[in-house]
Design a protein around this motif. Structure first.
Motif, PDB file in Angstrom:
ATOM      1  N   PHE A   1       0.882  -1.099   0.083  1.00 32.98           N
ATOM      2  CA  PHE A   1      -0.016   0.137   0.060  1.00 32.98           C
ATOM      3  C   PHE A   1       0.741   1.272   0.071  1.00 32.98           C
ATOM      4  O   PHE A   1       0.390   2.412  -0.726  1.00 32.98           O
ATOM      5  N   LEU A   2       1.880   1.192   0.711  1.00 36.76           N
ATOM      6  CA  LEU A   2       2.746   2.293   0.779  1.00 36.76           C
ATOM      7  C   LEU A   2       3.373   2.778  -0.591  1.00 36.76           C
ATOM      8  O   LEU A   2       3.528   3.787  -1.321  1.00 36.76           O
ATOM      9  N   LYS A   3       3.790   1.428  -1.163  1.00 32.50           N
ATOM     10  CA  LYS A   3       4.345   1.613  -2.666  1.00 32.50           C
ATOM     11  C   LYS A   3       3.346   2.288  -3.807  1.00 32.50           C
ATOM     12  O   LYS A   3       3.556   3.099  -4.521  1.00 32.50           O
ATOM     13  N   GLU A   4       1.913   1.825  -3.521  1.00 34.75           N
ATOM     14  CA  GLU A   4       0.942   2.043  -4.390  1.00 34.75           C
ATOM     15  C   GLU A   4       0.620   3.628  -3.870  1.00 34.75           C
ATOM     16  O   GLU A   4       0.380   4.422  -5.046  1.00 34.75           O
ATOM     17  N   ALA A   5       0.755   4.014  -3.016  1.00 37.34           N
ATOM     18  CA  ALA A   5       0.311   5.359  -2.680  1.00 37.34           C
ATOM     19  C   ALA A   5       1.400   6.484  -3.214  1.00 37.34           C
ATOM     20  O   ALA A   5       1.247   7.549  -3.649  1.00 37.34           O
ATOM     21  N   TYR A   6       2.756   5.841  -3.134  1.00 36.21           N
ATOM     22  CA  TYR A   6       3.934   6.559  -3.659  1.00 36.21           C
ATOM     23  C   TYR A   6       3.794   6.750  -5.353  1.00 36.21           C
ATOM     24  O   TYR A   6       3.874   7.714  -5.718  1.00 36.21           O
ATOM     25  N   ILE A   7       3.261   5.660  -5.891  1.00 34.34           N
ATOM     26  CA  ILE A   7       3.038   5.676  -7.328  1.00 34.34           C
ATOM     27  C   ILE A   7       2.057   6.462  -7.729  1.00 34.34           C
ATOM     28  O   ILE A   7       2.079   7.416  -8.655  1.00 34.34           O
TER      29      ILE A   7
ATOM     30  N   TYR B   1      -3.555   8.848   3.043  1.00 33.56           N
ATOM     31  CA  TYR B   1      -2.757   7.632   3.315  1.00 33.56           C
ATOM     32  C   TYR B   1      -2.314   7.841   4.634  1.00 33.56           C
ATOM     33  O   TYR B   1      -1.901   8.853   5.066  1.00 33.56           O
ATOM     34  N   GLN B   2      -2.277   6.804   5.188  1.00 32.61           N
ATOM     35  CA  GLN B   2      -1.636   6.760   6.558  1.00 32.61           C
ATOM     36  C   GLN B   2      -0.991   5.332   6.895  1.00 32.61           C
ATOM     37  O   GLN B   2      -1.650   4.429   6.650  1.00 32.61           O
ATOM     38  N   SER B   3       0.002   5.501   7.450  1.00 31.18           N
ATOM     39  CA  SER B   3       0.633   4.152   7.859  1.00 31.18           C
ATOM     40  C   SER B   3       1.123   4.215   9.341  1.00 31.18           C
ATOM     41  O   SER B   3       1.860   5.022   9.715  1.00 31.18           O
ATOM     42  N   LYS B   4       0.633   3.406  10.259  1.00 38.14           N
ATOM     43  CA  LYS B   4       1.129   3.318  11.440  1.00 38.14           C
ATOM     44  C   LYS B   4       1.770   1.729  11.913  1.00 38.14           C
ATOM     45  O   LYS B   4       1.635   0.986  11.000  1.00 38.14           O
ATOM     46  N   ILE B   5       1.863   1.508  13.247  1.00 37.67           N
ATOM     47  CA  ILE B   5       2.650   0.167  13.461  1.00 37.67           C
ATOM     48  C   ILE B   5       1.241  -0.923  13.270  1.00 37.67           C
ATOM     49  O   ILE B   5       1.797  -2.128  12.718  1.00 37.67           O
ATOM     50  N   ASN B   6       0.301  -0.760  13.585  1.00 36.11           N
ATOM     51  CA  ASN B   6      -0.616  -1.597  13.521  1.00 36.11           C
ATOM     52  C   ASN B   6      -1.541  -1.791  12.183  1.00 36.11           C
ATOM     53  O   ASN B   6      -2.324  -2.639  11.903  1.00 36.11           O
ATOM     54  N   TYR B   7      -1.154  -0.551  11.304  1.00 38.28           N
ATOM     55  CA  TYR B   7      -2.226  -0.795  10.268  1.00 38.28           C
ATOM     56  C   TYR B   7      -1.777   0.218   9.162  1.00 38.28           C
ATOM     57  O   TYR B   7      -1.067   1.217   9.474  1.00 38.28           O
ATOM     58  N   THR B   8      -2.111   0.220   7.998  1.00 33.68           N
ATOM     59  CA  THR B   8      -1.919   1.013   7.024  1.00 33.68           C
ATOM     60  C   THR B   8      -3.227   1.128   6.045  1.00 33.68           C
ATOM     61  O   THR B   8      -4.057   0.205   5.774  1.00 33.68           O
ATOM     62  N   PHE B   9      -3.548   2.503   5.688  1.00 37.34           N
ATOM     63  CA  PHE B   9      -4.828   2.655   4.809  1.00 37.34           C
ATOM     64  C   PHE B   9      -4.308   3.647   3.679  1.00 37.34           C
ATOM     65  O   PHE B   9      -3.470   4.347   3.707  1.00 37.34           O
ATOM     66  N   ILE B  10      -4.977   3.403   2.635  1.00 30.64           N
ATOM     67  CA  ILE B  10      -5.085   4.051   1.343  1.00 30.64           C
ATOM     68  C   ILE B  10      -6.450   4.364   0.826  1.00 30.64           C
ATOM     69  O   ILE B  10      -7.121   3.693   0.616  1.00 30.64           O
ATOM     70  N   GLU B  11      -6.639   5.753   0.659  1.00 32.52           N
ATOM     71  CA  GLU B  11      -7.963   6.132   0.152  1.00 32.52           C
ATOM     72  C   GLU B  11      -7.679   6.789  -1.363  1.00 32.52           C
ATOM     73  O   GLU B  11      -7.006   7.620  -1.331  1.00 32.52           O
ATOM     74  N   THR B  12      -8.452   6.340  -1.976  1.00 31.59           N
ATOM     75  CA  THR B  12      -8.601   6.785  -3.461  1.00 31.59           C
ATOM     76  C   THR B  12     -10.100   6.795  -3.938  1.00 31.59           C
ATOM     77  O   THR B  12     -10.967   6.201  -3.687  1.00 31.59           O
TER      78      THR B  12
END
Length: 231
Positions: A26-32, A51-62
């Motif tokens: 998800f981090l990679k997709e957000a960056y792209i 987009y947000q990434s923490k210790i326990n979760y990551t989310f991406i909103e599109t």
């Protein structure tokens, strides 16, 4: 986990991950997407909203695709120009360090890394941009609204700026044949012959095909692994 909702941006999709590998994707997709959204492209890509990434979760909103787009029928053969337009994307980075405390504003400062696979491909002049997962339900077609491009592409977590030339052609072919490949009694050598025949008709060589299959397998495309397991 996938959630659909509406906000001031319109209809949106939120993808949530708690497993580390999915968080990395998800981090990679957000960056792209932050880069694609600034480019003039011959196809449509989703707008990233947050987009947000923490210790326990990551989310991406599109944002969802415009309503004119419908899922592409895999049986349809795509023109060579479509794949060329993806390959011709330049000045985009696709590999990022994983930061569990990343957000949208910090993505542009993310340190880039180059994998051993990318260095190997670059050394033999095989570096092209690729979506990397055209075999899945990631390609949509527009036949009704001239304001938008003919095609839209989603789910960019497998994209690479240093892929073998025919990566997306092979990925799409695998998707077209996935039911046959998954069928009991599957023989990889027969499908490899069929794949090679199709790629030869597009003027690719044996080495191009093998490099692309290896690349797709390394990025987690299971159909590529099944096809190449006896090579």
């Amino acid at each position: 986990l996938y959630l659909f909702h509406a906000n001031k941006e319109g209809e949106c999709l939120v993808k949530i991950a708690q497993i580390e590998n999915d968080q990395k994707n998800f981090l990679k997709e957000a960056y792209i997407l932050t880069q694609l959204n600034t480019m003039c492209l011959p196809f449509y890509s989703p707008k990233i909203i947050s987009y947000q990434s923490k210790i326990n979760y990551t989310f991406i909103e599109t944002a969802l695709l415009p309503s004119c787009y419908i899922l592409n029928r895999k049986k349809r053969k795509l023109p060579n120009k479509f794949f060329e337009e993806i390959r011709n994307i330049s000045s985009i980075n696709t590999i990022v360090d994983f930061d569990r405390d990343a957000n949208l504003s910090s993505l542009n400062q993310t340190d880039l890394i180059i994998s051993n696979e990318d260095e190997k491909l670059e050394s033999i002049n095989a570096c092209y941009f690729a979506h990397g997962d055209l075999g899945s339900e990631n390609l949509f077609e527009n036949k009704t609204d001239s304001r938008y491009p003919k095609y839209a592409l989603i789910d960019w977590e497998h994209a690479s700026a240093c892929a073998p030339k025919c990566t997306d052609e092979i990925g799409y072919w695998l998707g077209q044949n996935h039911k046959r490949i998954k069928r009991r009694g599957f023989k990889s050598e027969i499908f490899l012959q069929e794949l090679s025949k199709e790629m030869y008709s597009r003027n690719y060589k044996y080495d191009d095909i093998m490099l692309a299959l290896q690349h797709l397998e390394n990025t987690g495309i299971d159909l590529a692994r099944l096809i190449s397991k006896n090579i």
